[in-house]
Write a protein that holds these residues in place. Sequence first.
Motif, PDB file in Angstrom:
ATOM      1  N   SER A 236      52.387  62.893  68.269  1.00  0.00           N
ATOM      2  CA  SER A 236      50.931  62.794  67.710  1.00  0.00           C
ATOM      3  C   SER A 236      51.003  63.391  66.242  1.00  0.00           C
ATOM      4  CB  SER A 236      49.863  63.725  68.710  1.00  0.00           C
ATOM      5  OG  SER A 236      48.590  63.607  68.015  1.00  0.00           O
ATOM      6  N   GLN A 237      51.789  64.449  66.199  1.00  0.00           N
ATOM      7  CA  GLN A 237      51.603  65.196  64.914  1.00  0.00           C
ATOM      8  C   GLN A 237      52.489  64.273  63.790  1.00  0.00           C
ATOM      9  OE1 GLN A 237      53.417  68.835  65.688  1.00  0.00           O
ATOM     10  NE2 GLN A 237      51.795  69.769  66.632  1.00  0.00           N
ATOM     11  N   LEU A 238      53.404  63.733  64.167  1.00  0.00           N
ATOM     12  CA  LEU A 238      54.473  63.098  63.291  1.00  0.00           C
ATOM     13  C   LEU A 238      53.537  61.419  63.015  1.00  0.00           C
ATOM     14  CD1 LEU A 238      57.813  63.693  64.348  1.00  0.00           C
ATOM     15  CD2 LEU A 238      56.573  64.822  62.357  1.00  0.00           C
ATOM     16  N   ALA A 239      52.592  61.093  63.761  1.00  0.00           N
ATOM     17  CA  ALA A 239      52.314  59.732  63.721  1.00  0.00           C
ATOM     18  C   ALA A 239      51.746  59.347  62.338  1.00  0.00           C
ATOM     19  CB  ALA A 239      51.084  59.478  64.846  1.00  0.00           C
ATOM     20  N   ARG A 240      51.178  59.995  61.595  1.00  0.00           N
ATOM     21  CA  ARG A 240      50.980  59.929  60.415  1.00  0.00           C
ATOM     22  C   ARG A 240      51.975  59.563  59.170  1.00  0.00           C
ATOM     23  NH1 ARG A 240      47.080  64.348  58.253  1.00  0.00           N
ATOM     24  NH2 ARG A 240      48.758  65.465  59.172  1.00  0.00           N
ATOM     25  N   PHE A 241      53.020  60.202  59.496  1.00  0.00           N
ATOM     26  CA  PHE A 241      54.197  60.350  58.566  1.00  0.00           C
ATOM     27  C   PHE A 241      55.168  59.506  58.882  1.00  0.00           C
ATOM     28  CE2 PHE A 241      52.225  64.425  59.217  1.00  0.00           C
ATOM     29  CZ  PHE A 241      51.571  64.604  57.892  1.00  0.00           C
ATOM     30  N   ILE A 242      55.599  58.882  60.168  1.00  0.00           N
ATOM     31  CA  ILE A 242      56.705  58.031  60.523  1.00  0.00           C
ATOM     32  C   ILE A 242      56.063  56.544  60.744  1.00  0.00           C
ATOM     33  CG2 ILE A 242      58.675  57.806  62.032  1.00  0.00           C
ATOM     34  CD1 ILE A 242      58.500  60.506  60.477  1.00  0.00           C
ATOM     35  N   ARG A 243      57.149  55.819  60.174  1.00  0.00           N
ATOM     36  CA  ARG A 243      56.637  54.449  60.689  1.00  0.00           C
ATOM     37  C   ARG A 243      56.607  53.685  61.908  1.00  0.00           C
ATOM     38  NH1 ARG A 243      60.424  49.360  58.242  1.00  0.00           N
ATOM     39  NH2 ARG A 243      58.909  47.641  58.939  1.00  0.00           N
ATOM     40  N   TYR A 244      57.371  54.114  62.836  1.00  0.00           N
ATOM     41  CA  TYR A 244      57.393  53.788  64.047  1.00  0.00           C
ATOM     42  C   TYR A 244      57.927  55.201  64.960  1.00  0.00           C
ATOM     43  CZ  TYR A 244      57.266  48.859  62.674  1.00  0.00           C
ATOM     44  OH  TYR A 244      57.031  47.533  62.081  1.00  0.00           O
ATOM     45  N   GLN A 245      57.365  55.209  66.356  1.00  0.00           N
ATOM     46  CA  GLN A 245      57.840  56.317  67.194  1.00  0.00           C
ATOM     47  C   GLN A 245      57.664  55.714  68.448  1.00  0.00           C
ATOM     48  OE1 GLN A 245      56.874  60.529  66.277  1.00  0.00           O
ATOM     49  NE2 GLN A 245      55.015  59.746  65.650  1.00  0.00           N
ATOM     50  N   LEU A 246      58.973  56.291  69.065  1.00  0.00           N
ATOM     51  CA  LEU A 246      58.996  55.695  70.540  1.00  0.00           C
ATOM     52  C   LEU A 246      58.865  56.930  71.478  1.00  0.00           C
ATOM     53  CD1 LEU A 246      59.809  53.808  72.715  1.00  0.00           C
ATOM     54  CD2 LEU A 246      62.209  54.024  72.316  1.00  0.00           C
ATOM     55  N   PRO A 250      58.724  59.528  81.526  1.00  0.00           N
ATOM     56  CA  PRO A 250      59.116  58.817  83.062  1.00  0.00           C
ATOM     57  C   PRO A 250      57.661  58.543  83.528  1.00  0.00           C
ATOM     58  CG  PRO A 250      60.335  60.933  82.711  1.00  0.00           C
ATOM     59  CD  PRO A 250      59.350  60.803  81.755  1.00  0.00           C
ATOM     60  N   VAL A 251      56.560  59.329  83.274  1.00  0.00           N
ATOM     61  CA  VAL A 251      55.280  58.809  83.961  1.00  0.00           C
ATOM     62  C   VAL A 251      54.383  57.910  83.227  1.00  0.00           C
ATOM     63  CG1 VAL A 251      55.496  61.068  85.121  1.00  0.00           C
ATOM     64  CG2 VAL A 251      54.509  61.143  83.125  1.00  0.00           C
ATOM     65  N   GLY A 252      54.898  57.593  81.794  1.00  0.00           N
ATOM     66  CA  GLY A 252      54.146  56.704  81.109  1.00  0.00           C
ATOM     67  C   GLY A 252      53.085  57.835  80.186  1.00  0.00           C
ATOM     68  N   SER A 253      52.592  57.178  79.133  1.00  0.00           N
ATOM     69  CA  SER A 253      51.777  57.946  78.385  1.00  0.00           C
ATOM     70  C   SER A 253      50.685  57.050  77.969  1.00  0.00           C
ATOM     71  CB  SER A 253      52.584  58.398  77.085  1.00  0.00           C
ATOM     72  OG  SER A 253      53.220  57.270  76.643  1.00  0.00           O
ATOM     73  N   GLY A 254      49.421  57.636  77.595  1.00  0.00           N
ATOM     74  CA  GLY A 254      48.360  56.998  77.169  1.00  0.00           C
ATOM     75  C   GLY A 254      48.675  56.724  75.631  1.00  0.00           C
ATOM     76  N   TYR A 255      47.329  56.029  75.004  1.00  0.00           N
ATOM     77  CA  TYR A 255      47.187  55.637  73.568  1.00  0.00           C
ATOM     78  C   TYR A 255      47.607  57.052  72.639  1.00  0.00           C
ATOM     79  CZ  TYR A 255      45.896  53.589  69.272  1.00  0.00           C
ATOM     80  OH  TYR A 255      45.878  53.228  67.778  1.00  0.00           O
ATOM     81  N   ILE A 256      48.348  57.033  72.037  1.00  0.00           N
ATOM     82  CA  ILE A 256      48.434  58.112  70.909  1.00  0.00           C
ATOM     83  C   ILE A 256      48.188  57.512  69.394  1.00  0.00           C
ATOM     84  CG2 ILE A 256      50.038  59.531  69.875  1.00  0.00           C
ATOM     85  CD1 ILE A 256      51.552  59.710  72.523  1.00  0.00           C
ATOM     86  N   ALA A 257      48.848  56.390  69.271  1.00  0.00           N
ATOM     87  CA  ALA A 257      48.502  55.835  67.904  1.00  0.00           C
ATOM     88  C   ALA A 257      48.963  54.283  67.669  1.00  0.00           C
ATOM     89  CB  ALA A 257      49.293  56.612  66.539  1.00  0.00           C
ATOM     90  N   SER A 258      48.553  53.536  66.891  1.00  0.00           N
ATOM     91  CA  SER A 258      49.111  52.010  66.831  1.00  0.00           C
ATOM     92  C   SER A 258      50.563  52.041  66.538  1.00  0.00           C
ATOM     93  CB  SER A 258      48.258  51.266  65.800  1.00  0.00           C
ATOM     94  OG  SER A 258      48.316  51.752  64.500  1.00  0.00           O
ATOM     95  N   ASN A 259      51.184  52.838  65.852  1.00  0.00           N
ATOM     96  CA  ASN A 259      52.520  52.547  65.597  1.00  0.00           C
ATOM     97  C   ASN A 259      53.395  53.544  66.348  1.00  0.00           C
ATOM     98  OD1 ASN A 259      51.679  55.398  64.862  1.00  0.00           O
ATOM     99  ND2 ASN A 259      53.046  55.383  63.043  1.00  0.00           N
ATOM    100  N   VAL A 260      52.989  53.848  67.935  1.00  0.00           N
ATOM    101  CA  VAL A 260      53.647  54.625  68.823  1.00  0.00           C
ATOM    102  C   VAL A 260      53.789  53.640  70.040  1.00  0.00           C
ATOM    103  CG1 VAL A 260      53.879  56.753  70.350  1.00  0.00           C
ATOM    104  CG2 VAL A 260      52.885  56.843  68.053  1.00  0.00           C
ATOM    105  N   LEU A 261      55.080  53.517  70.335  1.00  0.00           N
ATOM    106  CA  LEU A 261      55.432  52.740  71.532  1.00  0.00           C
ATOM    107  C   LEU A 261      55.822  53.693  72.861  1.00  0.00           C
ATOM    108  CD1 LEU A 261      56.814  50.955  68.754  1.00  0.00           C
ATOM    109  CD2 LEU A 261      56.571  49.129  70.360  1.00  0.00           C
TER     110      LEU A 261
END
Length: 274
Positions: A236-246, A250-261
């Motif tokens: 979440s902290q890096l979402a503004r600075f990194i083009r894509y994140q993965l 194991p339990v899945g995750s909710g929505y963080i940002a549009s560039n986070v998979l």
Amino acid sequence: MGDSLREALLEIIRRFGTHVSAKMSNIIALLINHKNAGSIGALAGFALAIVFTWKYLKSPGGHHRRLEKRRNSPTANSDDNSQSTGETVSSSVCQPSSTLNQTAVSPQEFTTMQLSLAQVVKQQLNGGRKITCQLLGVVLEESTPEELLEHAVVRPTVVDVLLEIAKGCDLYLIARVLDDDSEEKVISALDAVGVFTVGGMNRNKVLFCSTETGRSSFVRQLEPDWHIDTSAEIISQLARFIRYQLHISPVGSGYIASNVLGSDSVERYFGGIS
């Protein structure tokens, strides 16, 4: 052979027309010099005979071409094949649905069958070349720095994908450790699976830190195209600075940002491995 005969016939007609034109010119000149009504009538009859002769000689070739064109047209072919086509379509429509279901494959299976692992990795990176990746919980079996005090083991299912990424990308691996011995264990584990030999990765690109903040700082400084991590907070902290994140969870995750998979493992996302 038919084309050559038509060309020869047309050439004869053209020569005949030229000859007739010359004769007509002579006759007209003669009539002008001898203005005789009988001669004029003869000339008119001769002209009509020439016209009808021309039409007679020309029409068979044109009629033949029209017939040939009609025989070669798509409409004629479709008429000839309509019955067999209809039978084929009927056969396809009547095919049992169970047979179609047996041959169907999912998009994921289709991708796996058609592309090599290297091609799938490249496709999933979407043009990205520089990658930073957390080691704990992603590449290593261990998920905490305390476990690294005892051992370090690379997860067997991630090896192939890790090597492909190392070979094709500028890869940096980051681990949080508590002492120097843990660093050596990590390096040895990576070396054992061929990261530095088969993958060609530089050992100096394995980075160590003692805090989560330190890992985040490394990523900010390196400015990668992709970052892979298990911490939702760091993602979440890096979402503004990194083009894509993965985000690996194991339990899945909710929505963080549009560039986070999200995925439950790095090998599943990049290699389609269950």
